[in-house]
Structure formats: C-alpha cells, structure tokens
Design a protein around this motif. Structure first.
Motif, PDB file in Angstrom:
ATOM      1  N   TYR A  48      -3.806  56.991  67.642  1.00 30.73           N
ATOM      2  CA  TYR A  48      -3.393  55.965  66.688  1.00 30.73           C
ATOM      3  C   TYR A  48      -4.438  55.791  65.595  1.00 30.73           C
ATOM      4  O   TYR A  48      -4.123  55.735  64.393  1.00 30.73           O
ATOM      5  N   VAL A  49      -5.692  55.703  65.983  1.00 29.49           N
ATOM      6  CA  VAL A  49      -6.769  55.530  65.009  1.00 29.49           C
ATOM      7  C   VAL A  49      -6.889  56.767  64.135  1.00 29.49           C
ATOM      8  O   VAL A  49      -7.005  56.665  62.900  1.00 29.49           O
ATOM      9  N   ASN A  50      -6.841  57.922  64.747  1.00 28.48           N
ATOM     10  CA  ASN A  50      -6.992  59.166  63.987  1.00 28.48           C
ATOM     11  C   ASN A  50      -5.892  59.340  62.954  1.00 28.48           C
ATOM     12  O   ASN A  50      -6.145  59.683  61.794  1.00 28.48           O
ATOM     13  N   VAL A  51      -4.638  59.097  63.368  1.00 25.49           N
ATOM     14  CA  VAL A  51      -3.519  59.242  62.440  1.00 25.49           C
ATOM     15  C   VAL A  51      -3.579  58.207  61.337  1.00 25.49           C
ATOM     16  O   VAL A  51      -3.338  58.510  60.159  1.00 25.49           O
ATOM     17  N   ALA A  52      -3.924  56.984  61.674  1.00 30.09           N
ATOM     18  CA  ALA A  52      -4.025  55.942  60.648  1.00 30.09           C
ATOM     19  C   ALA A  52      -5.111  56.265  59.631  1.00 30.09           C
ATOM     20  O   ALA A  52      -4.933  56.076  58.422  1.00 30.09           O
ATOM     21  N   VAL A  53      -6.229  56.791  60.106  1.00 31.32           N
ATOM     22  CA  VAL A  53      -7.341  57.124  59.202  1.00 31.32           C
ATOM     23  C   VAL A  53      -6.964  58.267  58.272  1.00 31.32           C
ATOM     24  O   VAL A  53      -7.176  58.199  57.051  1.00 31.32           O
ATOM     25  N   HIS A  54      -6.385  59.310  58.801  1.00 36.27           N
ATOM     26  CA  HIS A  54      -6.207  60.537  58.024  1.00 36.27           C
ATOM     27  C   HIS A  54      -4.830  60.679  57.378  1.00 36.27           C
ATOM     28  O   HIS A  54      -4.694  61.377  56.377  1.00 36.27           O
ATOM     29  N   ASP A  55      -3.812  60.012  57.914  1.00 33.10           N
ATOM     30  CA  ASP A  55      -2.460  60.176  57.372  1.00 33.10           C
ATOM     31  C   ASP A  55      -1.959  58.966  56.586  1.00 33.10           C
ATOM     32  O   ASP A  55      -0.925  59.053  55.919  1.00 33.10           O
ATOM     33  N   PHE A  56      -2.678  57.854  56.657  1.00 34.05           N
ATOM     34  CA  PHE A  56      -2.233  56.649  55.958  1.00 34.05           C
ATOM     35  C   PHE A  56      -3.295  56.110  55.008  1.00 34.05           C
ATOM     36  O   PHE A  56      -3.319  54.908  54.714  1.00 34.05           O
ATOM     37  N   ALA A  57      -4.149  56.992  54.535  1.00 31.43           N
ATOM     38  CA  ALA A  57      -5.170  56.573  53.560  1.00 31.43           C
ATOM     39  C   ALA A  57      -4.518  56.277  52.220  1.00 31.43           C
ATOM     40  O   ALA A  57      -3.545  56.930  51.826  1.00 31.43           O
ATOM     41  N   LEU A  58      -5.051  55.270  51.514  1.00 26.93           N
ATOM     42  CA  LEU A  58      -4.571  54.920  50.189  1.00 26.93           C
ATOM     43  C   LEU A  58      -5.386  55.653  49.132  1.00 26.93           C
ATOM     44  O   LEU A  58      -6.608  55.793  49.281  1.00 26.93           O
ATOM     45  N   PRO A  59      -4.764  56.143  48.072  1.00 22.34           N
ATOM     46  CA  PRO A  59      -5.506  56.871  47.020  1.00 22.34           C
ATOM     47  C   PRO A  59      -6.599  55.996  46.406  1.00 22.34           C
ATOM     48  O   PRO A  59      -6.354  54.845  46.052  1.00 22.34           O
ATOM     49  N   ASP A  60      -7.775  56.568  46.321  1.00 21.70           N
ATOM     50  CA  ASP A  60      -8.906  55.919  45.648  1.00 21.70           C
ATOM     51  C   ASP A  60      -9.299  54.590  46.280  1.00 21.70           C
ATOM     52  O   ASP A  60      -9.884  53.723  45.608  1.00 21.70           O
ATOM     53  N   LYS A  61      -9.000  54.382  47.548  1.00 19.09           N
ATOM     54  CA  LYS A  61      -9.403  53.164  48.234  1.00 19.09           C
ATOM     55  C   LYS A  61     -10.051  53.511  49.565  1.00 19.09           C
ATOM     56  O   LYS A  61      -9.636  54.446  50.242  1.00 19.09           O
ATOM     57  N   GLU A  62     -11.044  52.728  49.930  1.00 20.17           N
ATOM     58  CA  GLU A  62     -11.727  52.955  51.192  1.00 20.17           C
ATOM     59  C   GLU A  62     -10.826  52.562  52.354  1.00 20.17           C
ATOM     60  O   GLU A  62     -10.153  51.528  52.320  1.00 20.17           O
ATOM     61  N   GLN A  63     -10.808  53.398  53.342  1.00 18.96           N
ATOM     62  CA  GLN A  63     -10.005  53.126  54.535  1.00 18.96           C
ATOM     63  C   GLN A  63     -10.856  52.289  55.486  1.00 18.96           C
ATOM     64  O   GLN A  63     -11.664  52.788  56.249  1.00 18.96           O
ATOM     65  N   THR A  64     -10.690  50.969  55.448  1.00 15.02           N
ATOM     66  CA  THR A  64     -11.555  50.069  56.201  1.00 15.02           C
ATOM     67  C   THR A  64     -11.097  49.923  57.647  1.00 15.02           C
ATOM     68  O   THR A  64      -9.935  50.177  57.991  1.00 15.02           O
ATOM     69  N   ASP A  65     -12.034  49.461  58.487  1.00 17.62           N
ATOM     70  CA  ASP A  65     -11.692  49.191  59.884  1.00 17.62           C
ATOM     71  C   ASP A  65     -10.614  48.118  59.983  1.00 17.62           C
ATOM     72  O   ASP A  65      -9.740  48.185  60.851  1.00 17.62           O
ATOM     73  N   SER A  66     -10.658  47.148  59.088  1.00 14.34           N
ATOM     74  CA  SER A  66      -9.670  46.063  59.110  1.00 14.34           C
ATOM     75  C   SER A  66      -8.275  46.599  58.833  1.00 14.34           C
ATOM     76  O   SER A  66      -7.298  46.192  59.480  1.00 14.34           O
ATOM     77  N   ARG A  67      -8.149  47.508  57.872  1.00 14.58           N
ATOM     78  CA  ARG A  67      -6.827  48.049  57.564  1.00 14.58           C
ATOM     79  C   ARG A  67      -6.314  48.907  58.718  1.00 14.58           C
ATOM     80  O   ARG A  67      -5.124  48.860  59.062  1.00 14.58           O
ATOM     81  N   ILE A  68      -7.213  49.701  59.319  1.00 15.08           N
ATOM     82  CA  ILE A  68      -6.813  50.521  60.463  1.00 15.08           C
ATOM     83  C   ILE A  68      -6.369  49.623  61.605  1.00 15.08           C
ATOM     84  O   ILE A  68      -5.375  49.899  62.289  1.00 15.08           O
ATOM     85  N   SER A  69      -7.068  48.521  61.824  1.00 13.15           N
ATOM     86  CA  SER A  69      -6.701  47.578  62.868  1.00 13.15           C
ATOM     87  C   SER A  69      -5.339  46.964  62.595  1.00 13.15           C
ATOM     88  O   SER A  69      -4.515  46.807  63.502  1.00 13.15           O
ATOM     89  N   LEU A  70      -5.064  46.659  61.326  1.00 12.00           N
ATOM     90  CA  LEU A  70      -3.779  46.091  60.944  1.00 12.00           C
ATOM     91  C   LEU A  70      -2.646  47.088  61.166  1.00 12.00           C
ATOM     92  O   LEU A  70      -1.562  46.731  61.648  1.00 12.00           O
ATOM     93  N   LEU A  71      -2.870  48.355  60.833  1.00  9.71           N
ATOM     94  CA  LEU A  71      -1.848  49.384  60.985  1.00  9.71           C
ATOM     95  C   LEU A  71      -1.546  49.692  62.450  1.00  9.71           C
ATOM     96  O   LEU A  71      -0.396  49.982  62.814  1.00  9.71           O
ATOM     97  N   THR A  72      -2.572  49.660  63.289  1.00 13.17           N
ATOM     98  CA  THR A  72      -2.433  50.143  64.663  1.00 13.17           C
ATOM     99  C   THR A  72      -2.335  49.054  65.720  1.00 13.17           C
ATOM    100  O   THR A  72      -1.857  49.309  66.830  1.00 13.17           O
TER     101      THR A  72
END
Length: 283
Positions: A48-72
């Motif tokens: 879940y963490v791996n897919v959220a980090v690498h497949d749901f990144a936003l263009p030109d935005k940092e993929q934060t722990d908070s966003r990953i936590s929200l997604l997963t």
C-alpha cells in the motif's frame, strides 16, 4: 471538468464482492503454503505504501507522509518506516530468462521446427544426420553458458529428453512448468499480474484499452466440460504458437525497445453444485 456521461472507477463498496472472489483461491494457496494472515497483512501494508508513493505522486509536489497516510489509511509512523524501502525491482531469474528464450526460438524458428511447425528433435554435435543441433540452438541465444550445461539442467528438470535415436526432444514441461519449478512461481506472479493489470486498466479507464474476454458456460455435464477443455487447449496452443512466431520476427528489429508485451490464455473447469435461485452466490 469531466463529461457527465463519463464514469470513474467503482467505489470501494462495489468492489468488495469481486475482490473476495478474486482473493479466495489465493487465500487457499496462502494457507496451504503456510502464509499466515499477519504475514499477509505485513506484505499488504508495504505494498500500500509503495504503490501510493510511486503510483499516486502529484506532479511537481512532494509526496509527504501525511498524504500517503491519507491515501492508505496507514499511520504516518508506519508510512515513514516503510516508504524508505523503494520501488520493487522487476527481476527475471537468469535461468528463467535463458530457458524462455531458448524454448521460444525452438518453437518458432523454421530452422528448429518440423514441417508441421512443431519443435523438431535436434541432434547433438558429432551425431549423424543433417540440420541444426541443440548446441546451435543454445548458442543462438547465449554463449555465456555451455550447451552441455544447459542440456544437463533441462534433462534434470525434464524440460527435454533424449529419444531412441539420441536426439534432444522438447517436452511438455518446457511449455507448462511442473510443480516446484522456479519458472512456475515466476510466471504465476507475472501472468496473474498482467491479467489483473489489464482488467484494472479497463475498469479504471473510460475506454477498454486491453482485450480481456472469456467464454463461460454453467450447468454442463462433466463430459462436456472435459471436451470443451480439450478443444480450448488446442485452440489456445495454436494461438500461442502463432503469436510467438510473429513476436520472434519482430523482436529482431526491436533490440533497443522499451516496451514489453504479454499474450496469455487460461482454461478452467470445476464442479459447481447447483443452487436455488434465491441463494446468494459464494465469492
């Protein structure tokens, strides 16, 4: 703004039943192989963490722990611990890659097939007869391993056998790996991944980019089911052989390409007790 007629992916509630049906044979395998529920949970948490980090990144935005936590739905402390693992590397075991290439060449190249297009028995270096040898076949694919070593490995794994005339013959195990063969587990992951990935792409897209179809009938007799299985095996093998021949010819002109392609088929039958119309189907 999206077109009013366009529909997005189905919501989580609608996915529950198909996911349960999809996972049931996998859970059966997990239990039979000793993979416990806590071990599976650990694996899913990492994925879940791996897919959220690498497949749901936003263009030109940092993929934060908070966003990953929200997604997963996974706590930020766990996200922080797991996300450093990085994306999984797609590795093809050397023996699997080598065997696959040699078998594909043997099944498609006219030099190594008979008049019916089937893999021809190949003589060995020094034996009587004409035409290419098994050694020639292997050296077409690799010169890093001696043909004799490949043959010994294949004989041990029953991928090939020696016929009454001393020729090397390709066996059914070369196409359908037996239980315990390293290739069986590799293709288990690869083929199911590609089938599911194609189906997911079709669900998530407004179009259907991939062909993913099946012919299915219920209420058949055992004899009818077996006859249909035999017919579908024959049709499937003819399709696979034709696709392999075309792919082999195209591969020669695509040495620097970055795309991969997979064409697969499956056949399944099982005894399914008849149920009353008011009974709920089991996942």
């Amino acid at each position: 703004m999206a077109d009013a007629n366009e529909e997005g992916p189905p919501d989580a509630a609608r996915l529950q039943q198909p996911i349960a049906r999809l996972l049931r044979p996998l859970v059966r395998l997990f239990i039979s192989c000793g993979t416990t529920f806590p071990a599976l949970c650990d694996l899913l948490r990492e994925l879940y963490v791996n897919v959220a980090v690498h497949d749901f990144a936003l263009p030109d935005k940092e993929q934060t722990d908070s966003r990953i936590s929200l997604l997963t739905g996974i706590h930020r402390k766990e996200v922080r611990r797991l996300r450093s693992a990085g994306a999984p590397v797609r590795m093809v075991p050397a023996a699997v890659s080598r065997t696959t290439q040699i078998v594909a060449l043997w099944m498609a190249d006219p030099r190594f097939t008979d008049e019916n297009g089937a893999p021809a028995p190949l003589r060995r270096v020094g034996s009587e007869g004409e035409g290419p040898t098994f050694e020639t076949l292997v050296e077409e694919v690799t010169r890093d391993v001696r043909p004799r070593a490949v043959l010994d490995e294949w004989l041990d794994r029953r991928i090939a056998e020696i016929d009454a005339e001393g020729r090397v013959v390709l066996t059914e195990a070369a196409i359908a790996p037996k239980r315990g063969d390293e290739r069986q587990l590799y293709y288990f992951g690869r083929n199911l991944h590609d089938h599911i990935a194609a189906a997911v792409a079709n669900i998530a897209s407004n179009s259907s980019p991939f062909l993913e179809r099946a012919v299915h009938y219920e209420g058949l007799s055992e004899d009818a089911a077996r006859r249909l299985e035999a017919l579908s095996r024959e049709l499937a093998m003819n399709a696979l052989l034709a696709a392999n021949r075309e792919a082999l010819s195209l591969e020669k002109d695509s040495e620097d390409g970055e795309w991969r392609w997979n064409f697969g088929v499956y056949v399944y039958r099982e005894k399914e007790p008849r149920r009353a119309d008011d009974e709920e189907p089991q996942p």
